[in-house]
Design an enzyme around this catalytic site. Structure first.
Site, PDB file in Angstrom:
ATOM      1  N   ALA A 125      -0.362  -6.893   1.893  1.00  0.00           N
ATOM      2  CA  ALA A 125       0.753  -6.590   2.663  1.00  0.00           C
ATOM      3  C   ALA A 125       2.044  -6.293   2.066  1.00  0.00           C
ATOM      4  O   ALA A 125       2.715  -7.221   1.569  1.00  0.00           O
ATOM      5  CB  ALA A 125       1.146  -7.820   3.685  1.00  0.00           C
ATOM      6  N   GLU A 243      -5.411   2.752  -6.405  1.00  0.00           N
ATOM      7  CA  GLU A 243      -5.370   2.963  -4.944  1.00  0.00           C
ATOM      8  C   GLU A 243      -5.133   4.211  -4.606  1.00  0.00           C
ATOM      9  O   GLU A 243      -5.681   4.792  -3.513  1.00  0.00           O
ATOM     10  CB  GLU A 243      -4.343   1.956  -4.196  1.00  0.00           C
ATOM     11  CG  GLU A 243      -3.982   2.344  -2.831  1.00  0.00           C
ATOM     12  CD  GLU A 243      -2.877   1.283  -2.348  1.00  0.00           C
ATOM     13  OE1 GLU A 243      -2.384   0.255  -2.728  1.00  0.00           O
ATOM     14  OE2 GLU A 243      -2.745   1.627  -1.001  1.00  0.00           O
TER      15      GLU A 243
HETATM   16  C1  LIG Z   1      -3.017   3.462   9.208  1.00  0.00           C
HETATM   17  C2  LIG Z   1      -2.155   3.151   7.982  1.00  0.00           C
HETATM   18  C3  LIG Z   1      -2.444   2.067   7.355  1.00  0.00           C
HETATM   19  C4  LIG Z   1      -1.554   1.391   6.374  1.00  0.00           C
HETATM   20  N1  LIG Z   1      -2.166   0.501   5.505  1.00  0.00           N
HETATM   21  C5  LIG Z   1      -1.434  -0.370   4.871  1.00  0.00           C
HETATM   22  C6  LIG Z   1      -1.623  -1.423   4.028  1.00  0.00           C
HETATM   23  O1  LIG Z   1      -2.771  -1.929   4.113  1.00  0.00           O
HETATM   24  N2  LIG Z   1      -0.821  -2.348   3.431  1.00  0.00           N
HETATM   25  C7  LIG Z   1       0.687  -1.909   3.188  1.00  0.00           C
HETATM   26  O2  LIG Z   1       1.610  -2.619   2.612  1.00  0.00           O
HETATM   27  N3  LIG Z   1       1.073  -0.794   3.944  1.00  0.00           N
HETATM   28  C8  LIG Z   1       0.151   0.174   4.472  1.00  0.00           C
HETATM   29  N4  LIG Z   1       0.652   1.346   5.078  1.00  0.00           N
HETATM   30  C9  LIG Z   1       2.017   1.690   4.991  1.00  0.00           C
HETATM   31  C10 LIG Z   1       2.309   2.954   4.285  1.00  0.00           C
HETATM   32  O3  LIG Z   1       2.091   2.514   2.970  1.00  0.00           O
HETATM   33  C11 LIG Z   1       3.584   3.390   4.723  1.00  0.00           C
HETATM   34  O4  LIG Z   1       3.504   3.853   5.993  1.00  0.00           O
HETATM   35  C12 LIG Z   1       4.049   4.364   3.483  1.00  0.00           C
HETATM   36  O5  LIG Z   1       4.246   3.681   2.471  1.00  0.00           O
HETATM   37  C13 LIG Z   1       5.301   5.128   3.954  1.00  0.00           C
HETATM   38  O6  LIG Z   1       6.551   4.049   4.373  1.00  0.00           O
HETATM   39  P1  LIG Z   1       7.165   4.291   6.009  1.00  0.00           P
HETATM   40  O7  LIG Z   1       6.313   4.423   6.855  1.00  0.00           O
HETATM   41  O8  LIG Z   1       8.047   3.064   5.862  1.00  0.00           O
HETATM   42  O9  LIG Z   1       7.905   5.441   5.712  1.00  0.00           O
HETATM   43  P2  LIG Z   1       9.469   5.761   5.291  1.00  0.00           P
HETATM   44  O10 LIG Z   1       9.501   5.093   3.894  1.00  0.00           O
HETATM   45  O11 LIG Z   1      10.218   5.303   6.340  1.00  0.00           O
HETATM   46  O12 LIG Z   1       9.615   7.366   5.014  1.00  0.00           O
HETATM   47  C14 LIG Z   1       9.749   8.303   6.003  1.00  0.00           C
HETATM   48  C15 LIG Z   1       9.961   9.783   5.610  1.00  0.00           C
HETATM   49  O13 LIG Z   1      10.749   9.729   4.195  1.00  0.00           O
HETATM   50  C16 LIG Z   1      10.481  10.211   3.208  1.00  0.00           C
HETATM   51  N5  LIG Z   1      11.141   9.648   2.139  1.00  0.00           N
HETATM   52  C17 LIG Z   1      11.250   8.350   1.781  1.00  0.00           C
HETATM   53  N6  LIG Z   1      11.947   8.221   0.832  1.00  0.00           N
HETATM   54  C18 LIG Z   1      11.895   9.602  -0.026  1.00  0.00           C
HETATM   55  C19 LIG Z   1      12.823  10.004  -1.089  1.00  0.00           C
HETATM   56  N7  LIG Z   1      13.043   9.343  -1.916  1.00  0.00           N
HETATM   57  N8  LIG Z   1      12.914  11.705  -1.036  1.00  0.00           N
HETATM   58  C20 LIG Z   1      12.134  12.245  -0.192  1.00  0.00           C
HETATM   59  N9  LIG Z   1      11.536  11.748   0.801  1.00  0.00           N
HETATM   60  C21 LIG Z   1      11.479  10.458   1.105  1.00  0.00           C
HETATM   61  C22 LIG Z   1       8.807   9.914   3.289  1.00  0.00           C
HETATM   62  O14 LIG Z   1       8.023  10.524   2.482  1.00  0.00           O
HETATM   63  C23 LIG Z   1       8.443  10.093   4.768  1.00  0.00           C
HETATM   64  O15 LIG Z   1       8.152  11.363   5.013  1.00  0.00           O
HETATM   65  C24 LIG Z   1      -0.352   1.834   6.097  1.00  0.00           C
HETATM   66  C25 LIG Z   1       0.354   2.902   7.010  1.00  0.00           C
HETATM   67  C26 LIG Z   1      -0.618   3.526   8.036  1.00  0.00           C
HETATM   68  C27 LIG Z   1       0.041   4.581   8.935  1.00  0.00           C
END
Ligand SMILES: Cc1cc2nc3c(=O)[nH]c(=O)nc-3n(C[C@H](O)[C@H](O)[C@H](O)COP(=O)(O)OP(=O)(O)OC[C@H]3O[C@@H](n4cnc5c(N)ncnc54)[C@H](O)[C@@H]3O)c2cc1C
Ligand SMILES: Cc1cc2nc3c(=O)[nH]c(=O)nc-3n(C[C@H](O)[C@H](O)[C@H](O)COP(=O)(O)OP(=O)(O)OC[C@H]3O[C@@H](n4cnc5c(N)ncnc54)[C@H](O)[C@@H]3O)c2cc1C
Lengths: 380, 380
Positions: A125, A243
């Protein structure tokens, strides 16, 4: 395309895993999709047959072989069957390295046998409602109190989140220290103050439990700290490449299997008195997709070798992650189109692949974050 | 962008339709998504308020105005609300022209009042399990027997297929005559031998009933023939451009609404201490999508004018159909990506749009068939 990655022992392993899938997964997966979670006993059966913790030492009931090719085989076959509810890949590829490399003897005794037997389902997490890409922005914190850490915060999107018995939680243990202020704590089922929220309703991966978790004054024993205090971020950075390659392994397998079934469909389906595969557009689209699938396969197999030799760089893993998953999403979209109206019907594998795959460019680090990692290394 | 298409009376109509949606559709749509069909009473309410058969003469209870801008308003608002279960667009844009232009007085008396009041829900059945793009390949046939046609065959993917009371069925009435061998027969609810098959399980458009229909020795009265025997194919060719423009109207509205909500999301969502809209990649992606949305809007509005002036060609309608729907699918995919993990959660409008929209490049004639139509006109 010929693959030179595997030895005969891997192919035997593949066959036995295929049998396991046919016997214990295929007959149940539709039910699991409806209930939005797999039954726990499939984990125990997988453990019994040696598909969990292949890298866990034999003394703890594991396979005793650190060879990512076994992990890849499990991921490939699971993907080809469309069994997106099975969380073994997260368990074996993502969580295992933490439990193998950062644990002391006492922790190994406590967790590894259950990890390998399927009785302890794992999760990790990191992500929180307010932050995913920006890991350093997390708000979950743990404050030391005697022999315990007092943990507060909430996580979201956690794979295996409902079934998990042990969860590696990334928490801030020293807000003044920036990247050196994070630690990894293992939260166990039934710790008071640990609650699970919703099992999230997703576009696809319906049998996979992806959940919200919350921690309110959870007293985590100090003995559940993984590795050293303050080193959490460093450990994450070290393990994220595996990963990410693991997600690329999914991409390559999904591309191969959707491409194959689409080619077959285009051979069989007739329009205007001939097979739709006879139209030049179909042939050109499939020729492009076959080329990309081959390129993806070669890259993924090469990087699996490098990972095994501990030579896969952070940048290379980032390349694999974004490039193969974007190729996968595009391929499945184009293959769906070639199915005409049937591509929009859930009973067709291409439709299921369409819904299951869309998250691939997002989790494990988005395409944009991968490009940031690569871009930073180019000395621009 | 400023739109010059509408007059004040259209905007009043839009407001009243928005109120109708808010009152009678929004509170029920989730339930309809679960039951995979809308309740019939929403049709009756829509009829009462004048949203069905705007082009039907007033003497039959219709709006009495043949102006596609009213149709477009209904489609736009339905799309922007994500109310993909509502089949009014098929009824008004696709079926209405057949019932208005090909019917004799007796048929008008029988069908138009119910069509406009919402008591007769309509559908049109061209596609069969074995053939969609290749309309001339259909196998459903009708043989004349005294005052009846005896109809046999099966259709699939029929929009409003479960709710429909009157269905325009394309059947072969003379296999020796090629394109001149097809006729349109109106099949009515409860005709013996007419059965509905499955309500198909789709990737999206969950509240829309898309069904299989089968006809076994259905005795369709000769009085239910639309227009002339053998002219079916010609009538279809004449009316498909309006159906295709109607799909482009959906595309333009979906693009505008998903773009708008994504821009808002990118303003609000923070990562690395700033809004994700502040990253150059986000700005460039959204700049491109905003440009494409504007181009699509201009083209669609222009073609609506041409359609109203009866100047929209088959080729232009084909251009609108493929180009706007491919742009729509791409835009929604890119916007989903910008939502990160939330984009994969069904509760977010972009996720719903992702699932609802994928069929747009397929039904009403696939992208490939549209390119065939345009290509054929280029004298290559
Ligand atoms: C089905 C599923 C399973 C998952 N499993 C896990 C898990 O087991 N453990 C865990 O910890 N997480 C898990 N995740 C979370 C996943 O890793 C995150 O959703 C992902 O890292 C993106 O983070 P966010 O959703 O907060 O998007 P945000 O960080 O809010 O990003 C939103 C958008 O902004 C863009 N963005 C962000 N920063 C930048 C930048 N510097 N430059 C340009 N663009 C940028 C992103 O690319 C994206 O398009 C899971 C997610 C899903 C949907
Ligand atoms: C949700 C939904 C609602 C629908 N509603 C209706 C309805 O109300 N009434 C109705 O009659 N139909 C309806 N349809 C059917 C729809 O119009 C057809 O699915 C569509 O026309 C494609 O036909 P097909 O599915 O048989 O694909 P096929 O014709 O089998 O085509 C398969 C693939 O081959 C390609 N292809 C075919 N011919 C050529 C060629 N000459 N050159 C290059 N490529 C080619 C196609 O583009 C496609 O990619 C609906 C479909 C769906 C999914």
């Amino acid at each position: 395309m010929e693959r030179t990655l595997f030895e005969p022992e891997h192919e035997l392993f593949r066959e036995s895993y295929q049998k396991f899938l046919a016997q214990h997964v295929a007959p149940n997966h539709e039910k699991w999709e409806e209930q939005n979670i797999v039954d726990r006993d499939v984990w125990v059966e997988a453990g019994k047959q040696g598909f969990l913790g292949t890298a866990v030492p034999e003394e703890f009931g594991g396979g005793g072989v650190k060879d990512f090719r076994y992990n890849a085989i499990i991921t490939e076959e699971t993907t080809k069957g469309g069994f997106s509810g099975i969380g073994f890949t997260l368990h074996n590829d993502v969580v295992a390295p933490y439990l193998l490399e950062l644990t002391n003897e006492e922790q190994k005794q406590r967790w590894l046998p259950g990890f390998a037997s399927g009785e302890l389902i794992s999760a990790i997490a990191m992500t929180e409602p307010g932050t995913g890409s920006d890991l350093q922005g997390i708000k979950t914190k743990a404050v030391r109190d005697g022999d315990h850490w007092v943990l507060n915060g909430s996580k979201t999107f956690i794979t295996n989140g409902i079934n998990a018995d042990i969860i590696i939680v990334v928490a801030c243990t020293d807000p003044d220290k920036g990247a050196q202020g994070f630690s990894l704590l293992v939260v166990e089922r039934d710790m008071p103050g640990f609650e699970r929220g919703r099992n999230l309703d997703k576009i696809g991966m319906k049998a996979q439990d992806t959940a919200e978790l919350s921690f309110t004054d959870v007293r985590v024993p100090a003995a559940n700290l993984l590795g050293e205090e303050g080193m959490g971020f460093f450990y994450l950075m070290k393990n994220l490449p595996q990963e990410r390659l693991s997600i690329a392994v999914v991409a390559a397998a999904a591309m191969e299997s959707v491409l194959e079934s689409t080619i077959q469909y285009c051979r069989d389906r007739k329009a205007f008195g001939k097979s739709i595969g006879s139209f030049q557009n179909t042939r050109f689209v499939l020729a492009e997709l076959a080329t990309e699938t081959t390129a993806v396969r070669i890259l993924v197999d090469k990087f699996i070798e490098q990972l095994n030799a501990e030579k896969l760089t952070v940048q290379e893993a980032a390349m694999a992650k974004w490039w193969t998953t974007e190729a996968q999403v595009k391929l499945i979209d184009r293959c769906l189109q070639l199915h005409g109206g049937y591509g929009y019907m859930k009973e067709y594998p291409v439709a299921k692949a369409y819904m299951d795959s869309r998250v691939q460019t997002i989790y494990g680090g988005t395409t944009e974050i991968m490009k940031e990692i690569i871009g930073r290394s180019l000395n621009l």
